[in-house]
Every structure is written in structure tokens, then in C-alpha cells.
Design an enzyme around this catalytic site. Sequence first.
Site, mmCIF file in Angstrom:
data_model
loop_
_atom_site.group_PDB
_atom_site.id
_atom_site.type_symbol
_atom_site.label_atom_id
_atom_site.label_comp_id
_atom_site.label_asym_id
_atom_site.label_seq_id
_atom_site.Cartn_x
_atom_site.Cartn_y
_atom_site.Cartn_z
ATOM 1 N N GLU A 120 -24.059 -17.768 -9.756
ATOM 2 C CA GLU A 120 -23.221 -16.880 -8.929
ATOM 3 C C GLU A 120 -24.059 -16.331 -7.781
ATOM 4 O OE1 GLU A 120 -22.165 -12.947 -10.556
ATOM 5 O OE2 GLU A 120 -23.400 -13.479 -12.267
ATOM 6 N N CYS A 138 -61.394 2.221 6.110
ATOM 7 C CA CYS A 138 -62.109 3.283 6.824
ATOM 8 C C CYS A 138 -62.915 4.066 5.789
ATOM 9 C CB CYS A 138 -61.101 4.195 7.508
ATOM 10 S SG CYS A 138 -61.777 5.803 7.917
ATOM 11 N N ARG A 163 -30.107 2.292 -10.843
ATOM 12 C CA ARG A 163 -31.131 1.615 -11.627
ATOM 13 C C ARG A 163 -32.425 2.426 -11.654
ATOM 14 N NH1 ARG A 163 -35.451 -1.648 -10.552
ATOM 15 N NH2 ARG A 163 -35.910 -3.167 -12.157
ATOM 16 N N CYS A 183 -60.915 11.597 7.521
ATOM 17 C CA CYS A 183 -60.126 10.855 8.509
ATOM 18 C C CYS A 183 -58.722 11.471 8.601
ATOM 19 C CB CYS A 183 -60.032 9.387 8.090
ATOM 20 S SG CYS A 183 -58.965 8.419 9.157
ATOM 21 N N CYS A 210 -63.292 3.027 12.582
ATOM 22 C CA CYS A 210 -61.898 3.482 12.437
ATOM 23 C C CYS A 210 -61.406 3.997 13.788
ATOM 24 C CB CYS A 210 -61.841 4.587 11.384
ATOM 25 S SG CYS A 210 -60.247 5.432 11.348
ATOM 26 N N LYS A 258 -33.720 -17.338 -3.927
ATOM 27 C CA LYS A 258 -33.445 -16.624 -2.684
ATOM 28 C C LYS A 258 -33.173 -17.596 -1.531
ATOM 29 C CE LYS A 258 -33.894 -12.349 -2.957
ATOM 30 N NZ LYS A 258 -34.971 -11.499 -2.987
ATOM 31 N N LYS A 303 -28.186 -18.094 -14.682
ATOM 32 C CA LYS A 303 -28.455 -17.493 -15.999
ATOM 33 C C LYS A 303 -28.113 -18.522 -17.070
ATOM 34 C CE LYS A 303 -27.497 -12.753 -14.746
ATOM 35 N NZ LYS A 303 -26.338 -12.057 -14.232
ATOM 36 N N GLU A 330 -23.437 -4.865 -9.271
ATOM 37 C CA GLU A 330 -23.952 -4.542 -7.942
ATOM 38 C C GLU A 330 -22.872 -3.830 -7.133
ATOM 39 O OE1 GLU A 330 -27.001 -5.813 -7.911
ATOM 40 O OE2 GLU A 330 -27.627 -5.672 -5.811
ATOM 41 N N CYS A 341 -60.907 8.141 13.201
ATOM 42 C CA CYS A 341 -61.995 9.104 12.957
ATOM 43 C C CYS A 341 -63.368 8.527 13.315
ATOM 44 C CB CYS A 341 -61.974 9.561 11.504
ATOM 45 S SG CYS A 341 -62.542 8.297 10.361
ATOM 46 N N TYR A 367 -21.886 -7.981 -13.701
ATOM 47 C CA TYR A 367 -22.499 -9.239 -14.143
ATOM 48 C C TYR A 367 -23.226 -9.155 -15.482
ATOM 49 C CZ TYR A 367 -26.349 -7.064 -11.476
ATOM 50 O OH TYR A 367 -27.274 -6.202 -10.965
ATOM 51 N N ASP A 415 -26.085 -8.590 -2.032
ATOM 52 C CA ASP A 415 -27.154 -7.732 -1.522
ATOM 53 C C ASP A 415 -26.666 -6.283 -1.479
ATOM 54 O OD1 ASP A 415 -29.604 -7.171 -0.563
ATOM 55 O OD2 ASP A 415 -29.303 -8.017 1.430
ATOM 56 N N LYS A 426 -26.007 -13.862 -5.364
ATOM 57 C CA LYS A 426 -26.727 -12.597 -5.569
ATOM 58 C C LYS A 426 -26.291 -11.675 -4.437
ATOM 59 C CE LYS A 426 -31.222 -10.701 -6.444
ATOM 60 N NZ LYS A 426 -31.060 -9.652 -5.451
ATOM 61 N N ASP A 443 0.837 -1.201 0.000
ATOM 62 C CA ASP A 443 0.000 0.000 0.000
ATOM 63 C C ASP A 443 0.874 1.254 0.000
ATOM 64 O OD1 ASP A 443 -2.064 -1.718 0.103
ATOM 65 O OD2 ASP A 443 -2.733 -1.195 2.146
ATOM 66 N N ALA A 444 1.996 1.188 0.745
ATOM 67 C CA ALA A 444 2.872 2.365 0.838
ATOM 68 C C ALA A 444 3.465 2.701 -0.531
ATOM 69 C CB ALA A 444 3.979 2.103 1.848
#
Length: 678
Positions: free
Chosen positions: A115, A429, A138, A435, A410, A316, A292, A175, A413, A227, A119, A117, A35-36
Site C-alpha cells: 500500500e 571548534c 506517536r 565560543c 573557528c 521510498k 507487509k 496516518e 571565536c 493500517y 506522507d 506510504k 451534503d444539505a
Amino acid sequence: MTVPIRAQQRAADLRAQLNQHNYHYYVLDDPIISDAEYDRLLRELQELESEYIELVTADSPTQRVGAEPLLSFEEVKHNVPMLSLSNAFEENEVITFDRRIRERVDVDVVEYVAEPKVDGLAISLLYERGVLVRGATRGDGMTGEDVTQNVKTIRSIPLRLLGKQYPRLIEVRGEVFMTHKGFLALNKRQSSAGLKQFVNPRNAAAGSLRQLDPRLTAQRPLQMFCYALGEVDDGDMPESQYALLQQLRGWGLAVSPLVELVEGVEQCLAYYHGMVEKRQSLTYPIDGIVYKVNDLSLQQSLGFVSRAPRWALAHKFPAQEETTLVKAIEVQVGRTGAITPVARLEPVFVGGVTVSNATLHNRAEIERLDLRVGDTVVVRRAGDVIPEVVKVIGKRRPRAAKGFQFPTRCPVCHSEIVYEGGEGIIARCSGGLYCSAQRKEHLKHFASRKAMDIDGLGDKIIDQLVETGMVQDIADLYSLTVAQLAGLDRLAEKSAQNLVAALERSKQTTLHRFLFALGISQVGETTARQLTDHYGSLESIMNATENDLQSVTDIGPIVATNIYTFFRQSHNKQVIRKLRRRGVMWPETGIIKKDVSKLPLSGKTIVLTGILSAMPRNEAKARLQDLGAKVAGSVSSKTDYVIVGAEPGSKAIKAAQLGVEVLDETQFLKLLSKLGPR
Ligand code: 5U1
């Protein structure tokens, strides 16, 4: 100043080295320098570029941070719609998905790409001649928001594609997400700074990308996996999804390292089960698996149904479940009067958030569950879905558990509750806008971001405005004064002034926002846009017959009746007249356009940069727009003027590089006074 050849060569070399190291770090996950060392190269390039500003290019690794805050995001129309995926929750749905594909294309075994999904939130990246020129959300799939400045701060997104073999124009989709660790660290920082906590990594990623100040986005640990492709112009494309992903990697874009080619549905399910096991050890959140069809020509022949492709499926993971106690059952009154029972719960952490309420949907659901106050229940929450009660744990029911009597009036009201729908399942209602609960919800919808976007008009203020009788209908909002608002609980004079200013700003709207804001039953954002595109003016929509309305894309008989009936109600017509009298306006096709073309700055594109001392930036923007100019967020060869305040950033540099005319604040004020009074 002419730039010495040596400096030009060194800058190009440093850029190429840094891009290559980014690729090793983010795409191959295999850095070849520390990194340096990376920081030393970057600093050297920064120093060269500050010595010779002519060396700054849009794709330079130094250009990731430093853009100035925006006033708002511009809209981006997706030329190729950003689709959603059909969901499957059970294995037999995956089996049916595979069977339907085999039947349609008449093959025995289908090859799929599987693959995780991720989140996060879907993003589109547009590259022109290999350079990242636009990043967009999107949105509703047709129109998103331009988040280019923010996307550029994400280091795993290349500002320039690697290699030379890419189409002239290519839109890559994927994503953007946040790791669990990044999310926890961010919340810790937020908490020490006294700022709000994000509920989960997806929320944090979305909130970070929607920051108007890219310097804040730059501090958020965001990543992206790509993707798919959107628009492509002028280039050869691979023949399979798998080859496409390899190609994306080759261009320096990050693709999930867990992508696999699988054959047939059995291997899809085996991949899924493997990933259920692996999920806990991943550093980022995933909520399922995407399958897919691998062959892109098969994808094409399968096509789409509604807004989802037939060739892809999101399988899912099971919703996450927890047990907790029901402390009370209450009913809520929605914007259209729908009465929904809600279980008030002992707070419990489930599916990544703390849940203290769960919807009980309707009266029949309470009966089906046989739910009583005091019961221990299983609650479920999956992704964005509203938490719900799955079942009662009968064995843990205390003797004192109390059944729930569904009200006949209700609770707000006291109007009669009427029942609609099959078997009278929907309770409503009958009070309408009499209301106060419905009035409050109606106002909240009207003020919301995607409707009139009235900044600062929060739920608590609306509750008070309705309860004190200061606001009877949406048009009354526009006669509120600072003095009236400052009299409300917990609203200081300054906030009251800001709110009046926000109300004033919201009057300049668009027809689709206004239509959406009216809250016509089942007219969401997309339908509002379709109506606007079709008719162009509010009058034409108001005068359209039910039959005519059905000729608009995606509008069926029910929605057509809702729209037609809404505009036949005299109180609705009256409120619309009142809103227009109070100054709510929008450009209607054909009317404003003609006027705009006669304004002194019509056809001119102007960019504002730096700190203006004579007026707030939004006022400067509004005054330029009043004179017919388009005020853009970034400088390009199409920009006519750049107006520069104090401490200008990269936009001033770019203007100089492109030879765009630059005006300082004094020249800007002169221009305003010459072209027209305020
Ligand atoms: N991994 C993955 N997520 N995801 C989301 N692939 C994928 N494909 C998508 C979406 C919305 O859409 C395809 C139709 C391109």
C-alpha cells in the site's frame, strides 16, 4: 428533566443515520445523501440535544467540535510501542528484504500486502466498547501526546465503531494527512489572515493536530487511513494483514483504497512502479510503498530488530532533485562545536519546499564533489532529510568559479579547529562554551519545546543575549528581568513580561526534560527518559559509574562515557547547582511523591472549564497542583470536581450527566483560601 421516549428514540436514530452516512462518505467514498440532507439531520440532532442535554453522548456526531482549548497536551504512554519502518531506497534492498524473510521462515514465495506510504503523521486511536476514548500522537514511539479533542474533529474517524463484533478494547493506528488541495487552500487562508505558511501538507497536518484549540483543528481538512493495530483486549483477530484491513473497514475506519495483495518480490516491485506512475494523480502526498508480510503468524515469528519489524519495509520513492546555483560556501558551528560546511543556494523548489541551503557534510565531501562557488549543482531533498548537493554539473562551471578553503580557525571565536573521526573527517571548534556560536546553540537547545519549553525565547533573542554578554550560561536565563529584556531589539515590554513568566513556568519541569536540556552529547529525549526511569533522581545519575550507566537500556560505552564525563566537569556541576538555586525543580521518584500524598487535594482529579475571571487558567491549574490535585483535560467518572467559569462548554454538560460535583468560581476561590495560602 425527564426526556420523552420519542426524543430519545429520534436522537438514537439520527446518530445511527449520521454515523452510517459518514461511513458511506469517508470509508466507501460513496455518499448516499447530499451534503444539505446530511446537514439537516445533524442540525435536527443538535436541536434535540440542546433541548435535552441528557441526550448528549460522547460518540454523538455533534461532539466533533466545541471542546475548549487546552493549556498543554497530556502525555500518553503507548502500552504497545509505535514502531517505525526500515527504509529501502534501491530495488536490491527490497530483494534482500524478501530473501531474508524467505530464509528465516523457510517458504518459497511470500505473500505481501502492498500500500502507499502516506506522507502524514502516525496516530493511535483507542476504542473502548466501540467508542473512541483517546487519540494520541506517536511521539518517540513510547510516549506521545493526547490529542483526543483534535482527533474527534476529523470526520473520517468514527466516534463509534460500526457493528457489534469488536474487542472490548482496541487500539487502531494509521496516518493522519492533508490533501494537496486542502493544503493549498489552508495556506491561502493563512496568507490572507497574515499567518504563517506551512511548508508542505505533512507539516500542515502535524501543525493542525498539535493545536491546543480543537476549534482550529476542526477547520483544517484532515483525513486518516488506518493500517495496523496496537493494544487489543478481549476479542478475536483475523489471521492476515489483508483480512485485518477489511475488518477495519467493516468497523467504519478508512483504509487506503489502493491496498493490494501481492505474491513475491517481483509483484512488490511491479506495484511500486505502478504507483510511481499513479503518484502524480493522487490527491494526497505519498512518499513510498509499504510492504507487509500478509500472514500475521509469520509476522509474529519474524519479530523485530531494534525498533522496526522484520516483516515490513518502506520502499521510498526517489528523492526529488533540482538544479540550482551555489552562491557561497560557508561553515556553521553546531552545539557541540562540529563545523559543517553549507552551500548557500539560489532558492529552488524541490521535494515540496523551497531550498536555499544544502549541507555539504564535511571537508571530504566538498573535495569529492569538487565543488566551487558559482557552480550549478543538482540538489536533492527527500521527505524530512536535510537537502544535499548530489553533484556538480561540470559543463556549466563558469571560468570565475572559486574553490573553497576550509578554515583552520573557528569563524566565530577564532579558536583552533581540531579534526576527529576516521581520516580526520569531523572538524570541531576547540573553543567549547567560550565560543559564542556554541553557547547560542546550547541555549537554543535548552529552551526548545522538548527540553525546558521556554515559550517566546526565540533564536533572535538568544543571539542578542549572548552577543550583549547578558547570558553566559543557561542558568543566567533565570536571573533576567523584564527591564533587561525590554532593552533588547524588537522586544516590547509586554513580550518581555511574557518571557519572564515563561521562564518562571519552565522552572517546574521533569527530570527527563532537564537531562535532555543539559545537552549531553548523544543524550536525546529517549535516553533521557531511560536514565530517569532507571535511576529516578539526578543525584543517582550524577554518581553512576560508566559500567553502571551501561546497564541502562540502549546505553552503550560511548554514551556512558559522555554522561560520566559530563558530570565530572566542575563547570557543569556548577551550572546545575546554579539552576537549582534559581528554582529549577522536578519531582524525583520517592521524594516529592511522599510530600504530595500529604497535600489537601492529593488523590483528587479536577477539571477546569469555561472562562475564569479571578485568575488565568494556568495559575488556577498551578494552584490546584500545588495543593496536590491532578488537573485533567476531560471529565470522566474518575473526576472529583469540575470548576466552571463563564460560558462553560460540553465538560459542564458531561459533569452533570455523570453526577460529578460542580464548583462555580466563587466556591473555587473559597476552596483555595480554605486549603492554603498562595
Ligand atoms: N501504509 C503504512 N504506513 N505505515 C507506517 N503502513 C504503515 N505501517 C507502519 C508505519 C509506521 O508501521 C507498521 C510497523 C505498523
